[in-house]
Structure formats: structure tokens, C-alpha cells
Design a protein around this motif. Sequence first.
Motif, PDB file in Angstrom:
ATOM      1  N   ARG A  42       0.837  -1.209   0.000  1.00 34.81           N
ATOM      2  CA  ARG A  42       0.000   0.000   0.000  1.00 34.81           C
ATOM      3  C   ARG A  42       0.867   1.253   0.000  1.00 34.81           C
ATOM      4  O   ARG A  42       0.570   2.221  -0.703  1.00 34.81           O
ATOM      5  N   TRP A  58      -7.969   1.113  -3.596  1.00 32.34           N
ATOM      6  CA  TRP A  58      -7.212   0.017  -2.978  1.00 32.34           C
ATOM      7  C   TRP A  58      -8.088  -1.175  -2.616  1.00 32.34           C
ATOM      8  O   TRP A  58      -7.695  -2.326  -2.755  1.00 32.34           O
ATOM      9  N   ARG A  59      -9.278  -0.939  -2.160  1.00 32.51           N
ATOM     10  CA  ARG A  59     -10.161  -2.036  -1.725  1.00 32.51           C
ATOM     11  C   ARG A  59     -11.147  -2.475  -2.806  1.00 32.51           C
ATOM     12  O   ARG A  59     -12.059  -3.244  -2.528  1.00 32.51           O
ATOM     13  N   ARG A  62     -11.911  -5.940  -7.618  1.00 28.85           N
ATOM     14  CA  ARG A  62     -11.197  -6.440  -8.803  1.00 28.85           C
ATOM     15  C   ARG A  62      -9.681  -6.367  -8.643  1.00 28.85           C
ATOM     16  O   ARG A  62      -8.944  -6.938  -9.432  1.00 28.85           O
ATOM     17  N   ASN A  63      -9.208  -5.649  -7.623  1.00 32.63           N
ATOM     18  CA  ASN A  63      -7.779  -5.595  -7.249  1.00 32.63           C
ATOM     19  C   ASN A  63      -6.849  -5.067  -8.333  1.00 32.63           C
ATOM     20  O   ASN A  63      -5.675  -5.436  -8.378  1.00 32.63           O
ATOM     21  N   HIS A  64      -7.331  -4.185  -9.213  1.00 30.50           N
ATOM     22  CA  HIS A  64      -6.469  -3.682 -10.285  1.00 30.50           C
ATOM     23  C   HIS A  64      -5.228  -2.972  -9.747  1.00 30.50           C
ATOM     24  O   HIS A  64      -4.114  -3.205 -10.218  1.00 30.50           O
ATOM     25  N   CYS A  66      -3.859  -3.145  -6.687  1.00 33.43           N
ATOM     26  CA  CYS A  66      -3.004  -4.099  -5.958  1.00 33.43           C
ATOM     27  C   CYS A  66      -2.197  -4.944  -6.944  1.00 33.43           C
ATOM     28  O   CYS A  66      -0.993  -5.168  -6.732  1.00 33.43           O
ATOM     29  N   ASP A  67      -2.847  -5.384  -7.996  1.00 31.88           N
ATOM     30  CA  ASP A  67      -2.169  -6.202  -8.995  1.00 31.88           C
ATOM     31  C   ASP A  67      -1.052  -5.428  -9.688  1.00 31.88           C
ATOM     32  O   ASP A  67       0.022  -5.975  -9.944  1.00 31.88           O
TER      33      ASP A  67
END
Length: 89
Positions: A42, A58-59, A62-64, A66-67
Amino acid sequence: RLNDLVCTETLRTKFYPPDLGARRLSRVLQALDGYLAGASQREVAVALFGAERVEADWRDPRNHLCDQVRRAIRRGRDLMNGGYLKLLR
């Protein structure tokens, strides 16, 4: 280019556009630097994309974001472990 250099005695930027992969590589190296310094994913995301975007995305299920951070860190580690040699070829 050579003629322009001779006439102006400078390398003008209009003849040397930025490399399209340079922005991505810059992010990868920044992510690697944060990872090696012990930053969380993060914290790396905030450094790369800004706090406002991280707060908003961030949450996301689909986590784009984070990915993107995970891939950047993985690519940086790959480069650090010898992958940079491919860049030199």
C-alpha cells in the motif's frame, strides 16, 4: 539529426522522443526501491499513484491497483536478479 546537431550545436528533444517503456520501467524501479526499503504494498502504491487514488481504489474487489503494485515489484525483483541483461541486448 546530424545536420541539425552541426547547425545548432545541440541535441534537440524533438528528434529524440521519450522511450515508451521508460515510464513503466521508472515505476518498476520505484516499486522495487520501496519494497527493498521495507515499505508495504500500500505504501508503494501511494508513492506510485498518490494517496487519493489509493484511497479510492485500494479495496476495489477487482484488485487492479493491488495487482499493478505486485507486478511492478515482481518485475523489479526479476530485473534485480539478472533480468536487466535482457534490457542490454
